[in-house]
Write an enzyme that holds these catalytic residues in place. Structure first.
Site, PDB file in Angstrom:
ATOM      1  N   HIS A   1       0.827  -1.201   0.000  1.00  9.75           N
ATOM      2  CA  HIS A   1       0.000   0.000   0.000  1.00  9.75           C
ATOM      3  C   HIS A   1       0.874   1.269   0.000  1.00  9.75           C
ATOM      4  O   HIS A   1       0.713   2.146  -0.858  1.00  9.75           O
ATOM      5  CB  HIS A   1      -0.909  -0.029   1.235  1.00  9.75           C
ATOM      6  CG  HIS A   1      -1.800   1.160   1.364  1.00  9.75           C
ATOM      7  ND1 HIS A   1      -3.120   1.160   0.970  1.00  9.75           N
ATOM      8  CD2 HIS A   1      -1.568   2.404   1.843  1.00  9.75           C
ATOM      9  CE1 HIS A   1      -3.653   2.349   1.196  1.00  9.75           C
ATOM     10  NE2 HIS A   1      -2.725   3.128   1.731  1.00  9.75           N
ATOM     11  N   GLU A   2       1.797   1.336   0.934  1.00  7.60           N
ATOM     12  CA  GLU A   2       2.630   2.541   1.025  1.00  7.60           C
ATOM     13  C   GLU A   2       3.535   2.685  -0.194  1.00  7.60           C
ATOM     14  O   GLU A   2       3.850   3.800  -0.612  1.00  7.60           O
ATOM     15  CB  GLU A   2       3.452   2.531   2.324  1.00  7.60           C
ATOM     16  CG  GLU A   2       2.622   2.502   3.604  1.00  7.60           C
ATOM     17  CD  GLU A   2       1.556   3.593   3.684  1.00  7.60           C
ATOM     18  OE1 GLU A   2       1.728   4.651   3.051  1.00  7.60           O
ATOM     19  OE2 GLU A   2       0.534   3.366   4.371  1.00  7.60           O
TER      20      GLU A   2
ATOM     21  N   GLU B   1      -4.541   7.743  -3.082  1.00  7.73           N
ATOM     22  CA  GLU B   1      -5.084   6.509  -2.526  1.00  7.73           C
ATOM     23  C   GLU B   1      -5.435   5.519  -3.644  1.00  7.73           C
ATOM     24  O   GLU B   1      -5.383   4.302  -3.436  1.00  7.73           O
ATOM     25  CB  GLU B   1      -6.309   6.832  -1.670  1.00  7.73           C
ATOM     26  CG  GLU B   1      -6.711   5.731  -0.735  1.00  7.73           C
ATOM     27  CD  GLU B   1      -5.715   5.446   0.389  1.00  7.73           C
ATOM     28  OE1 GLU B   1      -4.763   6.231   0.587  1.00  7.73           O
ATOM     29  OE2 GLU B   1      -5.898   4.422   1.063  1.00  7.73           O
TER      30      GLU B   1
ATOM     31  N   HIS C   1       1.764   4.621  -2.801  1.00  7.75           N
ATOM     32  CA  HIS C   1       1.907   6.073  -2.593  1.00  7.75           C
ATOM     33  C   HIS C   1       3.308   6.552  -3.004  1.00  7.75           C
ATOM     34  O   HIS C   1       3.465   7.552  -3.704  1.00  7.75           O
ATOM     35  CB  HIS C   1       1.717   6.414  -1.108  1.00  7.75           C
ATOM     36  CG  HIS C   1       0.302   6.343  -0.630  1.00  7.75           C
ATOM     37  ND1 HIS C   1      -0.694   7.127  -1.139  1.00  7.75           N
ATOM     38  CD2 HIS C   1      -0.279   5.583   0.344  1.00  7.75           C
ATOM     39  CE1 HIS C   1      -1.850   6.868  -0.505  1.00  7.75           C
ATOM     40  NE2 HIS C   1      -1.615   5.924   0.395  1.00  7.75           N
TER      41      HIS C   1
END
Lengths: 490, 490
Positions: A255-256, A285, A259
């Site tokens: 997830h990170e 997101e 980003h």
């Protein structure tokens, strides 16, 4: 220098200072000594004071008045962002801006303590202070308009709560129906066993590489709350490990990395300029959720990850490839947003969206927040929150003043659904690539269609440009119903 | 607000920003991704630009003109420091100040690369750029006076090169005589073996605690060059480990802890004010060298450390207590200043002092620096420098523009000699305390006599106040001749 050149030179220094302030936040969450919290609040406030002074500098106003409106898209976008920052900064008094920086810096540490102690009451007075300051800020920004919209605009320029209400209204019934169906179906048991934390950390670094993270311009550290921080040549991520649940570490890392790679892949020509970063939190997101869910939890990628985890943790440690896929996508009752499955995640967000609008509108007082949270959670999820760390204290956001931020998570999921649909159409070998842990074609597509442009366009326009159509919630819902319908039938 | 109150409020924000800039330096040396170097240069320059603007703010000049001279020592000292910063900042153009920050930030990374490659020629052009900017800065600061004195004043306010010349002239002959005597005497062999780096790091943390370092307001990390950074509630140190030589790690840690505890023990009432830090670099170095040498390499403390190291590294791994003491104080030919024994250390410094004065005066050009270094080293130490990393590239200082800094090391040694003499007189149980690793009485003495006052007084006055007499080089020389005379006779 022309006014445009003067504005850009000024903005460049401001961007460098904003980058420093951001790194101070990284430092606070990863390496700062505990006893430094109060001093750090002063430092944050000082940086905020400097940034506010630069953004509201009357000289900037004069240059903006004098500037010849450019006819070239990059310059137009730069001016748009500089004007936005100027308009916002001139509306918020410097003392309020510094007070917010100071209080939220201190509140962040206090939130962590309160969360560890499951004690909302101990934290409530500080949170009330944060909410009061944010309402003051919102009133200054809104100048008569809606308070919440004024805050939302910081994270999702051009989007209003009413737009989100419509979109979330369309999401909710189909999500609830799908959730009820899944909770009624047979679900696999979660993994059992102890998963070495050093191996988890090593696998997290490998996953970061697999998803295109450039360690030459970043690093991974541990923190209580996983996050990505920075832009340009210094974009750092954090993760956490739990010996009982390796997926927490691995999927929060993916997830990170979504980003962080977005920031890393913005056109370097935009570095240290107002458009040299992600377009909005919603678009951001979309990148993290696309990586985490549509790609990371796909059947194809789960096959690859299963192989890697079995190799690292031992034969049989993570079941068969099929049960692994089912476990990774298991739908079950849970209290924690960041651990929620794809079906229920947005229901967590919608609840926060409503609660924080009540807080900002003054309809809900902070001392009543825990009760309101627990009542609403029971209504939406039919289970009673056992303690504050699994309820109202689970997220850092409100403690650091991020009101208007939560809904961008669901907006990002909607955007990720749109992107994934087109990505599948455009990259024929998508599943074959994922099955061998290869994301090169995906990254190339994302960079060329979206990431490269940074904040050249506003959030919704960024997605529209990437997919060649108006974004809406249908692709996300179709994807979820298809994927989980199939899983329910396994 | 009165002008004094306005000055203090302004200074408080400036101090907080200076603290942020300092932490950015820590970040660069410990955790920064390699690819972020150029962007970091921009960030450093932006911070420098902000600090320079605040320090040279015409409003500060007006407040300084309007302020009623206070009759209370703390306020007098605050005004003195604010005026000093204002005078210096108004003399240096903002662009020069930003250029220095940018170039030295980049040069620091390039120095590390050149040092690893033993290639001075590759680094010389950048160093020449740094020297040219420093000469420009010195000319702006000196306004007709001596260039080098203008730079020295940054680190040792009120002290001039001519004062140091006299002091160093008195040091040199007795140090040379003692060195020649020691090199002619039988010296113990250095330790052999492999010393686990994790154990070294653990022992370093233990030593930090033993010498009073407060981990609640600090942390230890690894870096190429050990350093201490920060003030007030966030004072961090770094160390490095070498499996063949545990003393490098352990004694550099004690050294940096001397610096760091000084900052940690300044009166908290002075935090984020202009006097809320060490008085000068010379006084700072007196704290680190006193810890490292007079205390850390004492017979008594070596007994304690021997016991701890033997317990950690195994019986027989570090010899007998007596050979251990001799090894820790071994005098032998060497190229590296930071590894030099107490007898020869100042000879390394004196050489740098002369070379950097020649660079700043324009008598020595950067391309000729390596030859000049090697020739001078041969003259002073009778050995030929084999490669740049053991010669001209060994220290980071010049690459980051620290001209005028080196002599404060020897000044610090002289001050440490003065302090130690009085400390021994005042604390009867000194050796007994050290023999059991107890520095509480020493720390209490130092805090009450010196550390607590921060920069209330200038450097020399700070020492004078602590010892109740004018500082001079005699106590250091007496101490060295007594200690090493005895060691030579063992």
């Amino acid at each position: 220098m022309t006014p445009l050149e003067a504005l850009m030179a000024h903005a460049r220094v401001t961007e460098a200072l904003a980058s420093v302030a951001g790194r101070l936040g990284w430092d606070q969450e990863t390496v700062m000594p505990r006893g430094a919290a109060a001093q750090r609040g002063e430092e944050m406030a000082a940086m905020q004071r400097v940034l506010h002074a630069r953004n509201s500098d009357p000289q900037v106003g004069e240059w903006l008045s004098a500037v010849v409106e450019p006819d070239e898209p990059v310059a137009i976008a730069q001016i748009r962002e500089i004007r936005r920052a100027f308009d916002r900064a001139t509306r918020v008094p410097a003392d309020l801006s510094a007070a917010l920086a100071r209080v939220t810096s201190v509140a962040q540490g206090e939130w962590a303590v309160a969360r560890a102690a499951d004690d909302f009451a101990a934290f409530a007075p500080r949170l009330a202070e944060v909410v009061a300051l944010k309402r003051e800020e919102a009133a200054a920004l809104a100048s008569g308009g809606d308070l919440y919209d004024a805050l939302l605009d910081d994270y999702e320029p051009g989007t209003r709560a009413a737009d989100l209400d419509a979109m979330f209204g369309a999401l909710r019934p189909r999500l609830v129906a799908l959730r009820d169906k899944m909770l009624g179906a047979l679900q696999p048991a979660p993994l059992t066993g102890v998963f070495d934390e050093a191996i988890q950390a090593r696998l997290a670094a490998e996953l970061a590489r697999v998803f295109g993270y450039d360690f030459n311009r970043g690093r991974i550290d541990k923190a209580v709350h996983p996050f990505s921080s920075g832009s340009g040549a210094d974009v750092r991520i954090t993760t956490r490990t739990d010996p009982a649940n390796p997926f927490n570490c691995l999927y929060s890392t993916i997830h990170e990395v979504g980003h962080a790679t977005y920031e890393q892949q913005v056109d370097p020509a935009f570095a240290l300029t107002p458009i040299g970063r992600g377009a909005s939190m919603g678009v951001h997101e979309s990148q993290s959720r696309l990586f985490e869910n549509q790609l990371g939890r796909s059947h194809a990628f789960c096959g690859w990850l299963h192989g890697r985890m079995e190799a690292e943790f031992g034969t049989g440690s993570v079941g068969t490839p099929e049960t692994f896929y089912a476990v990774v996508n298991r739908v079950h009752p849970g209290f924690i947003r960041t651990e929620a499955d794809e079906v229920q995640y947005n229901l967590h967000v919608l609840m926060r969206f409503d609660l924080e609008r009540d807080l900002i509108a003054g309809r809900l007082a902070v001392p009543d927040l825990e009760d309101a949270w627990n009542a609403r959670f029971f209504r939406d999820f039919s289970v009673a929150v056992p303690r504050a760390s699994q309820g109202v204290l689970q997220d850092v956001h409100w403690s650091v003043g991020l009101f208007g931020y939560f809904p961008t998570y669901s907006l990002g999921n909607v955007y990720a659904g749109c992107l994934y649909k087109v990505l599948r159409e455009d990259i024929e070998a998508l599943d074959a690539d994922l099955a061998r842990g290869d994301t090169a074609a995906i990254t190339a597509w994302l960079t060329a269609r979206l990431r490269n442009f940074g904040a050249l366009r506003l959030g919704r326009e960024t997605i529209r440009h990437a997919i060649g159509a108006e974004p809406d919630e249908a692709p996300l819902l179709d994807y979820l119903e298809a994927k989980f319908g199939e899983l329910a039938g396994l």
